[in-house]
Motif scaffolding. Structure first.
Motif, mmCIF file in Angstrom:
data_model
loop_
_atom_site.group_PDB
_atom_site.id
_atom_site.type_symbol
_atom_site.label_atom_id
_atom_site.label_comp_id
_atom_site.label_asym_id
_atom_site.label_seq_id
_atom_site.Cartn_x
_atom_site.Cartn_y
_atom_site.Cartn_z
ATOM 1 N N TYR A 261 0.876 -1.264 -0.185
ATOM 2 C CA TYR A 261 0.008 -0.003 0.169
ATOM 3 C C TYR A 261 0.929 1.407 0.078
ATOM 4 C CZ TYR A 261 1.242 0.462 4.793
ATOM 5 O OH TYR A 261 2.064 0.435 6.081
ATOM 6 N N MET A 262 2.083 1.161 0.163
ATOM 7 C CA MET A 262 2.977 2.171 0.326
ATOM 8 C C MET A 262 3.311 2.667 -0.978
ATOM 9 S SD MET A 262 3.724 3.858 2.902
ATOM 10 C CE MET A 262 4.808 5.242 3.623
ATOM 11 N N CYS A 263 4.068 1.623 -1.674
ATOM 12 C CA CYS A 263 4.657 1.973 -3.043
ATOM 13 C C CYS A 263 4.006 1.329 -4.290
ATOM 14 C CB CYS A 263 6.229 1.305 -2.969
ATOM 15 S SG CYS A 263 5.912 -0.509 -2.927
ATOM 16 N N GLY A 264 2.799 0.780 -3.882
ATOM 17 C CA GLY A 264 1.892 0.481 -5.032
ATOM 18 C C GLY A 264 2.433 -0.762 -5.629
ATOM 19 N N GLY A 265 3.723 -1.303 -5.046
ATOM 20 C CA GLY A 265 4.234 -2.783 -5.776
ATOM 21 C C GLY A 265 5.564 -2.494 -6.274
ATOM 22 N N GLU A 266 6.217 -1.110 -6.390
ATOM 23 C CA GLU A 266 7.546 -0.941 -6.705
ATOM 24 C C GLU A 266 8.351 -1.407 -6.151
ATOM 25 O OE1 GLU A 266 8.068 1.566 -9.704
ATOM 26 O OE2 GLU A 266 5.893 0.845 -9.914
ATOM 27 N N GLY A 267 8.459 -1.586 -4.738
ATOM 28 C CA GLY A 267 9.423 -2.130 -3.854
ATOM 29 C C GLY A 267 9.697 -0.651 -3.220
ATOM 30 N N CYS A 268 9.843 -1.080 -1.952
ATOM 31 C CA CYS A 268 10.094 0.079 -0.871
ATOM 32 C C CYS A 268 10.545 -0.468 0.551
ATOM 33 C CB CYS A 268 9.111 1.113 -0.594
ATOM 34 S SG CYS A 268 7.701 0.590 0.337
ATOM 35 N N ARG A 269 10.805 0.356 1.404
ATOM 36 C CA ARG A 269 11.297 -0.135 2.667
ATOM 37 C C ARG A 269 10.351 -1.087 3.319
ATOM 38 N NH1 ARG A 269 12.684 1.181 8.085
ATOM 39 N NH2 ARG A 269 10.707 2.262 8.398
ATOM 40 N N VAL A 270 8.892 -0.649 3.327
ATOM 41 C CA VAL A 270 7.787 -1.109 4.024
ATOM 42 C C VAL A 270 7.885 -2.731 3.542
ATOM 43 C CG1 VAL A 270 5.404 -1.321 4.267
ATOM 44 C CG2 VAL A 270 6.435 0.820 4.680
ATOM 45 N N SER A 272 10.134 -4.450 1.825
ATOM 46 C CA SER A 272 11.349 -5.045 1.766
ATOM 47 C C SER A 272 11.867 -5.091 0.478
ATOM 48 C CB SER A 272 11.537 -6.285 2.610
ATOM 49 O OG SER A 272 11.020 -6.239 3.782
ATOM 50 N N GLN A 273 11.303 -4.078 -0.392
ATOM 51 C CA GLN A 273 11.534 -4.192 -2.094
ATOM 52 C C GLN A 273 10.939 -5.161 -2.655
ATOM 53 O OE1 GLN A 273 13.252 -1.238 -2.522
ATOM 54 N NE2 GLN A 273 13.960 -0.998 -0.248
ATOM 55 N N THR A 274 10.109 -5.789 -2.109
ATOM 56 C CA THR A 274 9.377 -7.114 -2.855
ATOM 57 C C THR A 274 8.077 -6.602 -3.521
ATOM 58 O OG1 THR A 274 7.802 -7.817 -0.879
ATOM 59 C CG2 THR A 274 10.187 -8.626 -1.100
ATOM 60 N N GLY A 275 7.480 -5.499 -3.107
ATOM 61 C CA GLY A 275 6.177 -4.989 -3.689
ATOM 62 C C GLY A 275 5.031 -5.722 -3.245
ATOM 63 N N TRP A 276 5.189 -6.602 -2.067
ATOM 64 C CA TRP A 276 4.243 -7.494 -1.711
ATOM 65 C C TRP A 276 4.311 -7.469 -0.160
ATOM 66 C CZ3 TRP A 276 -0.037 -8.641 -4.727
ATOM 67 C CH2 TRP A 276 0.449 -8.810 -6.065
ATOM 68 N N LEU A 277 3.074 -7.500 0.719
ATOM 69 C CA LEU A 277 2.853 -7.757 2.178
ATOM 70 C C LEU A 277 2.139 -8.842 2.253
ATOM 71 C CD1 LEU A 277 2.035 -4.304 2.642
ATOM 72 C CD2 LEU A 277 4.411 -5.030 3.193
ATOM 73 N N GLU A 278 3.132 -10.110 3.020
ATOM 74 C CA GLU A 278 2.270 -11.275 3.129
ATOM 75 C C GLU A 278 1.393 -11.060 4.444
ATOM 76 O OE1 GLU A 278 4.780 -14.774 3.488
ATOM 77 O OE2 GLU A 278 5.739 -14.115 1.449
ATOM 78 N N LEU A 279 0.053 -11.612 4.136
ATOM 79 C CA LEU A 279 -0.958 -11.278 5.132
ATOM 80 C C LEU A 279 -1.593 -12.460 5.941
ATOM 81 C CD1 LEU A 279 -3.456 -8.814 3.468
ATOM 82 C CD2 LEU A 279 -1.418 -8.303 4.752
#
Ligand code: 2NL
Length: 336
Positions: A261-270, A272-279
């Motif tokens: 939700y932070m980078c829209g999938g580009e990869g960022c700190r939140v 860990s550069q993967t673009g995905w958040l496991e839920l």
């Protein structure tokens, strides 16, 4: 002499009770207790009394002086407090003292947001025991007899066949035992695992699991439901991703993730550069589980999922250490 003293005392008490201003009190002080006041005058009369009556009269005068001084003092304070008496010393026009207003703990805020989404999808909320037995915790969930999750290294045992649940699925089993399909239920609750505490693990944590059982439920329903859930939690622009996984109680099983939700999938700190958040995990309820609660597994299918509430709270609020959620520290809690 004694009669005169008593008369003077009555007069002095009346004068003080009638005093309306601090000035009135001062006038009474001068009149009765002053250097040329009435008490002094009576005191000087002592020497004219017979020898044997003098000590008695002296004592009486001293007692009266003490009484009048105390009366003066308290009347003075009443008037200074701004009223004509003790009752009026209370200023009802002053604003009241405002007590501290409690707020919901961040975990409970996130939990409620999750529940609200599912209420909107027609789900009900169920809760159940935290202390369970082997049947509900493992057997009914299709765990094989020798599964490592049953090990004392992973699950807290309180006694023979008495243990702390490590997921809330036990409650979904109880719900299915109690009612026939259709079932649409979410179960929030406290769970326990023998994990070593660190920034992302806790022996006591919170889960929300969901279960939907009806005729004709497919994996497409699972995907659509979890997409609606993810968008409700993170906003309308997020996507969901499913990848194969394994759980004893679902077949097939899938872990699911949301686009960051932070980078829209580009990869960022939140992310860990993967673009995905496991839920969490999900899948189609294993027919063995449905048959185990007495459902006709040929007629009914269902999906289920489970997520950790801590994970969502940490993502939403940018909390990097799970232990902060249990610290009870007001410097932390008052921020939410
Ligand atoms: C995870 C995995 C999951 C379920 C929980 C479930 C419950 C019943 C039947 C079938 Cl009664 N399944 N619950 C299903 C798949 C995954 O949780 O990783 N949770 C954090």
């Amino acid at each position: 002499m004694i009669a005169k003293l008593k008369a003077m005392a009555d007069e002095a008490r009346a004068a003080l009770a009638a005093a309306q201003t601090e000035h009135d009190v001062e006038a009474a002080r001068v009149r009765f207790l002053g250097r040329k006041g009435e008490l002094r005058e009576l005191q000087q009369g002592i020497k004219d009394l017979p020898e044997e009556d003098r000590p008695e009269a002296g004592k009486l005068i001293n007692r009266l002086r003490d009484e009048l001084e105390a009366l003066l003092e308290s009347r003075q304070q009443e008037l200074a407090a701004g009223g004509g008496g003790a009752a009026e010393a209370l200023d009802v026009t002053l604003p009241g003292r405002i007590g501290r207003i409690a707020g919901r703990h961040p975990l409970m805020q996130v939990r409620q947001d999750m529940i609200d989404i599912f209420l909107g999808l027609g789900y009900q909320v169920a809760e159940g025991p935290e202390v369970e037995n082997h049947h509900y915790a493992f057997e009914a969930l299709n765990y094989p007899e020798d599964h490592p999750a049953m090990d004392e290294q992973m699950t807290f045992y309180l006694g023979h066949d008495v243990l702390l649940r490590s997921q809330t699925s036990t409650v979904q089993i109880r719900v299915m035992e109690q009612q026939d399909p259709p079932v649409r239920v979410v179960v929030p609750g406290r769970c326990f695992r023998r994990d070593t505490v660190d920034a992302t693990h806790s022996h006591t944590f919170h889960q929300l699991e969901g279960l939907c059982v009806d005729e004709g439920i497919t994996f497409a329903d699972l995907k659509g439901t979890l997409l609606a859930f993810a968008q409700g939690m993170f906003g309308p622009d997020v996507r969901v991703r499913f990848r194969p996984d394994f759980f004893p109680f679902t077949e097939p099983s899938a872990e699911f993730a949301v686009s960051c939700y932070m980078c829209g999938g580009e990869g960022c700190r939140v992310c860990s550069q993967t673009g995905w958040l496991e839920l969490g995990g999900s899948g189609m309820v294993d027919p063995n589980v449905l048959a185990g609660v007495g459902y006709d597994a040929e007629r009914y299918t269902g999906f289920a999922f489970g997520v950790g509430i801590e994970r969502f709270a940490m993502l939403r609020y940018g909390i990097e250490d799970m232990r902060l959620l249990y610290s009870g520290d007001m410097r932390m809690l008052s921020q939410f």
